[in-house]
Design a protein around this motif. Structure first.
Motif, PDB file in Angstrom:
ATOM      1  N   PRO A 135       0.800  -1.236   0.000  1.00  0.00           N
ATOM      2  CA  PRO A 135       0.000   0.000   0.000  1.00  0.00           C
ATOM      3  C   PRO A 135       0.834   1.289   0.000  1.00  0.00           C
ATOM      4  O   PRO A 135       0.303   2.353  -0.317  1.00  0.00           O
ATOM      5  CB  PRO A 135      -0.811  -0.085   1.302  1.00  0.00           C
ATOM      6  CG  PRO A 135      -0.640  -1.459   1.817  1.00  0.00           C
ATOM      7  CD  PRO A 135       0.561  -2.054   1.193  1.00  0.00           C
ATOM      8  N   ALA A 136       2.116   1.178   0.345  1.00  0.00           N
ATOM      9  CA  ALA A 136       2.944   2.393   0.427  1.00  0.00           C
ATOM     10  C   ALA A 136       3.778   2.616  -0.842  1.00  0.00           C
ATOM     11  O   ALA A 136       4.506   3.603  -0.945  1.00  0.00           O
ATOM     12  CB  ALA A 136       3.858   2.307   1.647  1.00  0.00           C
ATOM     13  N   LEU A 137       3.639   1.695  -1.807  1.00  0.00           N
ATOM     14  CA  LEU A 137       4.501   1.805  -2.996  1.00  0.00           C
ATOM     15  C   LEU A 137       4.189   3.042  -3.836  1.00  0.00           C
ATOM     16  O   LEU A 137       5.075   3.633  -4.444  1.00  0.00           O
ATOM     17  CB  LEU A 137       4.405   0.532  -3.853  1.00  0.00           C
ATOM     18  CG  LEU A 137       5.154  -0.678  -3.287  1.00  0.00           C
ATOM     19  CD1 LEU A 137       4.920  -1.904  -4.163  1.00  0.00           C
ATOM     20  CD2 LEU A 137       6.652  -0.397  -3.147  1.00  0.00           C
ATOM     21  N   LYS A 138       2.906   3.422  -3.856  1.00  0.00           N
ATOM     22  CA  LYS A 138       2.533   4.600  -4.656  1.00  0.00           C
ATOM     23  C   LYS A 138       3.229   5.853  -4.098  1.00  0.00           C
ATOM     24  O   LYS A 138       3.817   6.645  -4.849  1.00  0.00           O
ATOM     25  CB  LYS A 138       1.007   4.761  -4.625  1.00  0.00           C
ATOM     26  CG  LYS A 138       0.476   5.951  -5.350  1.00  0.00           C
ATOM     27  CD  LYS A 138      -0.189   5.529  -6.665  1.00  0.00           C
ATOM     28  CE  LYS A 138      -0.725   6.719  -7.437  1.00  0.00           C
ATOM     29  NZ  LYS A 138       0.189   7.213  -8.426  1.00  0.00           N
ATOM     30  N   ALA A 139       3.160   6.005  -2.780  1.00  0.00           N
ATOM     31  CA  ALA A 139       3.834   7.155  -2.151  1.00  0.00           C
ATOM     32  C   ALA A 139       5.332   7.098  -2.430  1.00  0.00           C
ATOM     33  O   ALA A 139       5.977   8.126  -2.696  1.00  0.00           O
ATOM     34  CB  ALA A 139       3.575   7.148  -0.645  1.00  0.00           C
ATOM     35  N   LEU A 140       5.872   5.883  -2.384  1.00  0.00           N
ATOM     36  CA  LEU A 140       7.308   5.734  -2.634  1.00  0.00           C
ATOM     37  C   LEU A 140       7.668   6.148  -4.061  1.00  0.00           C
ATOM     38  O   LEU A 140       8.738   6.721  -4.300  1.00  0.00           O
ATOM     39  CB  LEU A 140       7.732   4.285  -2.341  1.00  0.00           C
ATOM     40  CG  LEU A 140       9.220   3.985  -2.369  1.00  0.00           C
ATOM     41  CD1 LEU A 140      10.008   4.914  -1.445  1.00  0.00           C
ATOM     42  CD2 LEU A 140       9.485   2.529  -1.973  1.00  0.00           C
TER      43      LEU A 140
END
Ligand code: NAD
Ligand code: LMR
Length: 329
Positions: A46-51
């Motif tokens: 779920p945090a890959l987009k922010a990354l």
């Protein structure tokens, strides 16, 4: 500039420490201006987009030392060929918690990551653990990576070391550069022991320079040991930029060497030195050179220090037994 980039894996890359850490590594603060780095960044799905957004920003800095960036959620891929792994990804504590309360929430992260490092990292891998509870998470990762020498794992107590230097500098009105041989013993927790008996200020004994046992015992030690909680109370979030800076300091000194007239604090596997239970990952005074460390030997431990070191070691032994009970080691 040399041509082969050093592969630096960072976990929890989209978190708050990650946001400070990645730019410092990419601009050469870790390995210097002549060593290109390849960043390999691990996050949960779920945090890959922010990354992805952070990677856009990294690219937009056009750092000459940044050779490339890879992101993903599979540790087997992200740790592939890594020379250095900085394990930051873990939940931070919130107000009212002790770091040890995170053991069951975070411990399991480090079993899978230990196995992935074991199977995929480069032969010269060094692993620095920042995610809390850092000492015991490092023990979990190391135990789950039986083919990697135990000496290649360390946990971060450099932030505590830097905090101790800063507090002493303020008390004595001297620049931080005049303070040497600071030591943090034990756990990165409220039981840690910041030792002034062997520290030096402008070449003289720091405890004597302070000359105030009450300030040492009742102000200095609790201020350093509880600084993380004070920051959480003030910011509403745990330390991030200072934690990233200490993570860089620790990894840089490990790989490139500590100063000739100084030592640093690192939590490393105990060989029984100073009566610290063998096999736990506890903070010691160490000198570092070419990716290796050695515990500074021969320091005299007085009764006050003995009690403090023993209390922190007892807590680490309890944490080890708790993660054994949880089946993590
Ligand atoms: P954060 O919550 O902002 O970021 C943590 C990141 O880790 C998140 O983006 C999360 O998605 C990611 N993550 C969670 N599980 C993961 C997994 N299995 N694999 C990869 N990534 C994963 O937290 P933060 O403020 O960056 O702090 C990170 C950790 O560092 C916390 O445990 C905190 O307590 C610790 N910390 C340690 C020190 C120290 O001196 N040792 C200092 C400050 C903070
Ligand atoms: C710190 O020391 O700032 C970190 O370990 C965060 C915390 O929980 O105290």
């Amino acid at each position: 500039m040399s041509t082969t980039p050093v592969k630096v894996a960072v976990t929890g890359a989209a978190g708050q420490i990650g946001y400070s850490l990645l730019f410092r590594i990419a601009c050469g603060d870790l390995l210097g201006p002549d060593t290109p780095v390849q960043l390999q960044l691990l996050e949960i799905e779920p945090a890959l987009k922010a990354l992805e957004g952070t990677v856009m920003e990294l690219n937009d800095c056009a750092f000459p030392t940044l050779a490339g960036v890879e992101i993903g959620s599979d540790p087997n891929k992200i740790f592939d060929g890594a020379n250095l792994a900085l394990l930051v990804g873990a939940r931070p504590r919130t107000k009212g918690m002790e770091r040890g309360d995170l053991l069951s929430a975070n411990g399991a992260i480090f079993t899978g990551q230990g196995k992935a490092l074991n199977d995929h990292a480069a032969d010269d891998i060094r692993v620095g653990v920042t995610g809390n509870p850092a000492n015991t998470n490092a023990l979990i990762a190391s135990t789950n990576a039986p083919d990697i020498p135990k000496e290649r794992f360390s946990a971060l107590t450099r932030l505590d070391h830097n905090r101790a230097i800063s507090q002493l500098s303020e008390k004595l009105g001297v620049p931080v550069t005049e303070i040497k041989k600071m030591t943090i013993w034990g756990n990165h927790s409220a039981t840690q022991f910041p030792d002034l008996f062997h520290a030096e200020v402008d070449g003289k004994n720091a405890y004597d320079a302070v000359g105030d046992q009450d300030w040492y015992a009742d102000t200095f030690i609790p201020t350093v040991a509880k600084r993380g909680a004070a920051i959480i109370e003030a910011r509403g979030a745990s330390s991030a930029a200072s934690a990233a800076s200490a993570t860089i300091d620790a990894a840089r000194d490990w790989l490139l060497g500590s100063a000739a007239d100084d030592w640093v604090s690192m939590a490393v596997v105990s060989d029984g030195s100073y009566g610290v239970a063998e096999g736990i990952i506890s903070s010691f005074p160490v000198v570092t050179k070419n990716g290796d460390w050695e515990i500074v030997q021969g320091l005299e431990i007085n009764d006050f220090s003995r009690g403090k070191i023993d209390a922190s070691v007892a807590e680490l032994v309890e944490e080890r037994d708790a993660v054994k009970e949880l089946g993590l080691i």
